[in-house]
Design a protein around this motif. Structure first.
Motif, mmCIF file in Angstrom:
data_model
loop_
_atom_site.group_PDB
_atom_site.id
_atom_site.type_symbol
_atom_site.label_atom_id
_atom_site.label_comp_id
_atom_site.label_asym_id
_atom_site.label_seq_id
_atom_site.Cartn_x
_atom_site.Cartn_y
_atom_site.Cartn_z
ATOM 1 N N ASN A 211 21.460 -28.793 46.600
ATOM 2 C CA ASN A 211 20.343 -27.864 46.757
ATOM 3 C C ASN A 211 20.604 -26.578 45.949
ATOM 4 O OD1 ASN A 211 18.292 -26.242 47.590
ATOM 5 N ND2 ASN A 211 18.958 -26.094 49.710
ATOM 6 N N ALA A 213 18.191 -24.229 45.400
ATOM 7 C CA ALA A 213 17.015 -23.390 45.608
ATOM 8 C C ALA A 213 17.375 -21.905 45.519
ATOM 9 C CB ALA A 213 16.404 -23.714 46.965
ATOM 10 N N ALA A 214 18.443 -21.487 46.201
ATOM 11 C CA ALA A 214 18.793 -20.064 46.205
ATOM 12 C C ALA A 214 19.208 -19.619 44.797
ATOM 13 C CB ALA A 214 19.930 -19.816 47.195
ATOM 14 N N ALA A 217 16.176 -19.295 42.660
ATOM 15 C CA ALA A 217 15.389 -18.120 43.089
ATOM 16 C C ALA A 217 16.004 -16.862 42.480
ATOM 17 C CB ALA A 217 15.372 -18.031 44.609
ATOM 18 N N GLN A 221 14.117 -14.325 39.935
ATOM 19 C CA GLN A 221 13.999 -12.904 40.230
ATOM 20 C C GLN A 221 14.518 -12.046 39.080
ATOM 21 O OE1 GLN A 221 16.276 -10.958 43.284
ATOM 22 N NE2 GLN A 221 14.450 -10.099 44.192
ATOM 23 N N GLU A 242 13.924 -27.412 40.816
ATOM 24 C CA GLU A 242 13.696 -26.113 41.461
ATOM 25 C C GLU A 242 13.000 -25.147 40.503
ATOM 26 O OE1 GLU A 242 13.898 -24.766 44.455
ATOM 27 O OE2 GLU A 242 14.416 -26.734 45.240
ATOM 28 N N LYS A 245 9.407 -25.972 40.343
ATOM 29 C CA LYS A 245 8.707 -25.544 41.564
ATOM 30 C C LYS A 245 8.375 -24.051 41.487
ATOM 31 C CE LYS A 245 10.631 -24.679 45.561
ATOM 32 N NZ LYS A 245 11.586 -24.878 46.665
ATOM 33 N N LEU A 246 9.303 -23.280 40.896
ATOM 34 C CA LEU A 246 9.098 -21.833 40.800
ATOM 35 C C LEU A 246 8.291 -21.453 39.565
ATOM 36 C CD1 LEU A 246 12.707 -20.718 41.824
ATOM 37 C CD2 LEU A 246 10.666 -20.743 43.245
ATOM 38 N N PHE B 3 11.221 -12.999 47.565
ATOM 39 C CA PHE B 3 12.552 -13.542 47.361
ATOM 40 C C PHE B 3 13.159 -13.938 48.704
ATOM 41 C CE2 PHE B 3 17.205 -12.717 46.499
ATOM 42 C CZ PHE B 3 17.394 -13.826 45.707
ATOM 43 N N LEU B 6 11.429 -16.959 50.089
ATOM 44 C CA LEU B 6 11.843 -18.149 49.341
ATOM 45 C C LEU B 6 13.193 -18.652 49.838
ATOM 46 C CD1 LEU B 6 10.543 -19.691 47.039
ATOM 47 C CD2 LEU B 6 11.835 -18.300 45.431
ATOM 48 N N LEU B 7 14.106 -17.713 50.056
ATOM 49 C CA LEU B 7 15.431 -18.095 50.539
ATOM 50 C C LEU B 7 15.357 -18.692 51.940
ATOM 51 C CD1 LEU B 7 17.636 -15.075 49.349
ATOM 52 C CD2 LEU B 7 17.494 -17.349 48.340
ATOM 53 N N THR B 10 13.650 -22.295 51.666
ATOM 54 C CA THR B 10 14.515 -23.353 51.130
ATOM 55 C C THR B 10 15.753 -23.531 52.005
ATOM 56 O OG1 THR B 10 15.377 -21.700 49.599
ATOM 57 C CG2 THR B 10 13.724 -23.216 48.749
ATOM 58 N N SER B 14 17.170 -27.222 53.435
ATOM 59 C CA SER B 14 18.515 -27.816 53.436
ATOM 60 C C SER B 14 19.056 -27.877 54.865
ATOM 61 C CB SER B 14 19.466 -27.051 52.514
ATOM 62 O OG SER B 14 19.460 -25.692 52.826
ATOM 63 N N PRO B 136 6.275 -21.524 47.361
ATOM 64 C CA PRO B 136 6.032 -22.883 46.859
ATOM 65 C C PRO B 136 6.953 -23.909 47.533
ATOM 66 C CG PRO B 136 7.361 -21.639 45.286
ATOM 67 C CD PRO B 136 7.072 -20.713 46.425
ATOM 68 N N PHE B 137 6.416 -25.079 47.772
ATOM 69 C CA PHE B 137 7.198 -26.194 48.337
ATOM 70 C C PHE B 137 6.824 -27.474 47.592
ATOM 71 C CE2 PHE B 137 7.114 -23.442 52.094
ATOM 72 C CZ PHE B 137 8.382 -23.628 52.641
ATOM 73 N N TYR B 138 7.786 -28.373 47.487
ATOM 74 C CA TYR B 138 7.437 -29.755 47.192
ATOM 75 C C TYR B 138 7.045 -30.383 48.528
ATOM 76 C CZ TYR B 138 9.405 -29.606 42.461
ATOM 77 O OH TYR B 138 9.638 -29.318 41.150
ATOM 78 N N GLN B 141 9.750 -31.485 50.811
ATOM 79 C CA GLN B 141 10.481 -30.452 51.550
ATOM 80 C C GLN B 141 9.803 -30.188 52.895
ATOM 81 O OE1 GLN B 141 10.435 -27.344 48.446
ATOM 82 N NE2 GLN B 141 12.603 -27.784 48.067
ATOM 83 N N ASN B 251 21.824 -20.166 52.432
ATOM 84 C CA ASN B 251 20.886 -19.725 51.404
ATOM 85 C C ASN B 251 20.833 -18.197 51.290
ATOM 86 O OD1 ASN B 251 19.944 -21.994 50.163
ATOM 87 N ND2 ASN B 251 17.807 -21.480 50.497
#
Lengths: 389, 290
Positions: A211, A213-214, A217, A221, A242, A245-246, B3, B6-7, B10, B14, B136-138, B141, B251
């Motif tokens: 994963n 994602a972070a 992100a 940013q 990812e 997606k962003l 931000f 988002l964290l 996601t 997980s 945003p998501f898939y 998820q 995250n």
């Protein structure tokens, strides 16, 4: 009686000459060892490597062998485990009596085998692990083919910087927290300093991370639009997923594992036409000709397993055979090593840059070609021919 | 703010994966007292089976799971019968070692059948990005988070209200007493393996749909284990919640502190929690009478 004695003496002399040869060589055969990843998650690499040796051996043998001796490749599985690589090579030396070694598995694996290679003065061509640890310090019987990850990333970033005209570029790096990742960061560092561009985050991750994602992100940013992607296979694909997606607009430099079909299949759906630098050809007449040979000498399943590692061991075995050929009938390990050391501009029929081991590191094939993926049809086009960085 | 959201979002994804896998661990431990070290491999195997079903029959997600879950339960039953049942009465350590061996076998079999190449496996779930607010998501998820919610509720309801669930809790509380009141302990063990395999299949399919299907999927079992410890080894619901907590912490640490702290942040929390509550956040306190 005199004639009989003479004949006996001649036979004795001939047999003495035969005994003077090193292990793995008979009048009709040369045994070449191959320690390889034939089982486990990374076995798609080992299978591809094995096919490369098979095609090269078949081609050489059909052309009359090495001064009349046919090449036989003996493969041992190490499962990508260094301790097993050592055991596998011990078996190849003690039981099979190999003359030289072509397949050497990964970096840690070849390093684990190094004491045996040195002790037996085993002519060894390393094509799949061109890590500096393999050729520094130089081992007399070890010859390495391949560029560094550092050069590969520098080359790609240089291409992006000079040719892709990214507006307000912000560079970012994501890489594994190990030697492999450090090598990538070395090339990235060189590029950042040389180009004087704005830099975003440098992010490290543990091998096996799924994963991102972070991490992505953070990239988003920071406004990163040029990414050095140090992920491999599923990891690289998850990073791109990812990013997609962003909705990130990115130019991407990648590891050469990302030109292999399984990697492309995973990454292409994200829709990024990423760059790859590699020290073998992926397209063009050389690969067309290679595939023709592959279809002739390998089974359908083996042809399906072909990737960059196949081309590498094919080149490696041809270079090794050339060294042995130059020794003539009196084939010894010492002579082969001497001849390999003198190898200069050996033509690989365009599969890689010409091979020259006549340098201090006994290192060749460091020139890199830069490719770009077309994510729609999953093909690569050459952006830049073999170049030294 | 985006931000942070988002964290969090996601992290929940997980965390949901950790939680689902951890629930499988906890269910078997609760009923049998055994830590099943093949749980990650069960997740992997059932995901691969589902992949084959998907590529053969081209099913969408829900029909795919309707077929995958019963097959997975059957596999759970067969594994329990072949490997665990013969070990009844043997020391727990020996049974745990059998699960370690089983893990290696399952890994080998999976690569033997499906090969080492990784696959894209969307499990019949759409792949276009959707937005929840500004995040945003898939869709896969969201399915993962939803699956954890459904499984947690179903697990709670099963253990609280069903005959089998209550019997399972009785076996967990005192196996001998449960046996004396007529509960078939061996049957409970088999059901625990079946249900655990069912949860594993949901976790495996959704993990693969989010993060690719590869032969190293088994490793997620080990990565989810801290959630089991944090939630309490014998707490199915606690494991699910702990998965979410670890996912979120990882995250947020990675996002705001960075540089590899993702990996250790969860463990820092676990160490602190275990120092205060050695049996985990939701685990039962073991009372030993002297």
């Amino acid at each position: 009686m005199k004639k009989t004695l003479f004949a006996l003496a001649a036979a004795l002399l001939a047999s003495t000459a035969a005994y003077a040869q090193d292990p793995g060589v008979s009048d009709t055969e040369i045994k070449i060892g191959d320690v390889n990843i034939m089982t486990g998650p990374a076995s798609f690499i080992g299978k591809a490597v094995s096919v490369g040796s098979k095609i090269a051996a078949a081609e050489i043998n059909e052309a009359g062998g090495v001064n009349g001796r046919k090449i036989t490749v003996v493969t041992e599985d190490d499962g990508y485990v260094p301790a097993r690589s050592f055991q596998a090579l011990t078996k190849l030396i003690e039981v099979d009596g190999i003359f030289a070694l072509n397949g050497t598995s990964g970096t840690a694996n070849v390093l684990a085998m190094m004491p045996l290679i040195e002790e037996n003065n085993l002519p060894t061509v390393v094509t799949t692990a061109p890590n500096e640890l393999v050729y520094n310090p130089v081992r007399p019987s070890v010859f390495t083919v391949g560029a560094s990850y550092s050069d590969a990333f520098y080359g790609q970033l240089k291409y992006i910087h000079e040719n892709m005209k990214v507006e307000n570029p912000v560079y970012g790096l994501i890489r594994q927290d190990d030697d492999f990742g450090a090598s990538i960061e070395h090339g990235y560092d060189r590029a950042i300093k040389e180009f004087g561009v704005k830099e975003g985050p440098r992010i490290r991750f543990k091998k096996g991370t799924a994963n991102y994602a972070a991490e992505m992100a953070q990239m988003k940013q920071a406004g990163v639009n040029v990414l050095a992607n140090g992920g491999i296979i599923a990891g690289a694909a998850n990073i791109l997923g990812e990013a997609r997606k962003l909705d990130m607009d990115l130019q991407i430099a990648s590891v050469w594992s990302e030109d292999m079909p399984p990697s492309v299949n995973l990454s292409a759906p994200a829709g990024y036409d990423y760059l790859v630098a590699d020290y073998v050809a992926l397209d063009g007449p050389a690969i067309d000709a290679f595939m023709e040979k592959a279809r002739k000498y390998a089974s359908e399943d083996e042809v399906a397993a072909i990737n960059r590692y196949t081309y590498l061991t094919y080149v490696g075995l041809h270079a090794l055979a050339e060294g042995m050929k130059r020794c003539g009938k009196e084939l010894t390990r010492a002579c082969t090593i001497e001849q390999l050391r003198g190898l200069k501009d050996f033509d690989t029929q365009g599969v890689s840059a010409p091979i020259s081991f006549d340098n201090e590191k006994q290192l060749s094939g460091t020139a890199l070609k830069i490719y770009q993926l077309n994510s729609k049809d999953k093909t690569f086009k050459t952006l830049q021919d073999f170049t030294q960085y | 703010m985006d931000f942070f959201l988002l964290l969090v979002a996601t992290g929940l994804v997980s965390g949901a994966a950790y939680g689902l896998i951890a629930m499988g661990f906890a269910l078997i431990f609760k009923s049998t007292g055994v830590v099943n070290f093949a749980q990650g491999e069960l997740v992997m195997l059932t995901a691969y089976i589902s992949f084959s079903l998907y590529t053969t029959f081209d099913l969408s997600f829900f029909p795919l799971m309707l077929v995958t879950i019963p097959i997975s339960m059957l596999i759970g039953l067969v594994l329990e019968r072949l490997f665990i049942r013969p070990m009844l009465g043997e020391p727990i350590f020996a049974i745990v070692m059998v699960t370690v061996g089983l893990a290696v076998i399952l890994r080998g079999v999976t690569i033997m059948i499906w090969g080492p190449d990784p696959f894209n496996f969307n499990a019949g779930i759409p792949t276009e990005v959707v937005y929840v607010g500004s995040v945003p998501f898939y869709p896969a998820q969201l399915y993962l988070i939803g699956a954890l919610a459904v499984m947690t509720f179903a697990g709670w309801a099963f253990l609280r209200f069903s005959r089998m669930g209550i019997a399972m809790r009785a076996v967990a509380a005192n196996e001998t007493a449960a046996l004396l009141v007529g509960i078939s302990v061996s049957r409970i063990h088999a059901v625990a393996w079946m249900l655990s395999a069912a949860i594993a299949s949901v976790a495996g399919v959704l993990f693969a749909a989010n993060f690719k299907l590869a032969p190293d999927l088994w490793f997620q079992g080990l990565k989810s284990f801290p959630a089991v410890i944090l939630g309490g080894l014998d707490s199915v619901i606690g494991s699910a919640a702990a998965g979410l907590i670890i996912g979120l912490i990882e995250n947020l640490f990675q996002g705001y502190v960075g540089q590899g702290l993702r990996e250790i942040s969860g463990f820092i929390v676990i160490v602190i929690v275990l120092m205060v509550r050695p049996y985990g956040l939701f685990g039962s306190k073991d009372i030993e009478r002297v």
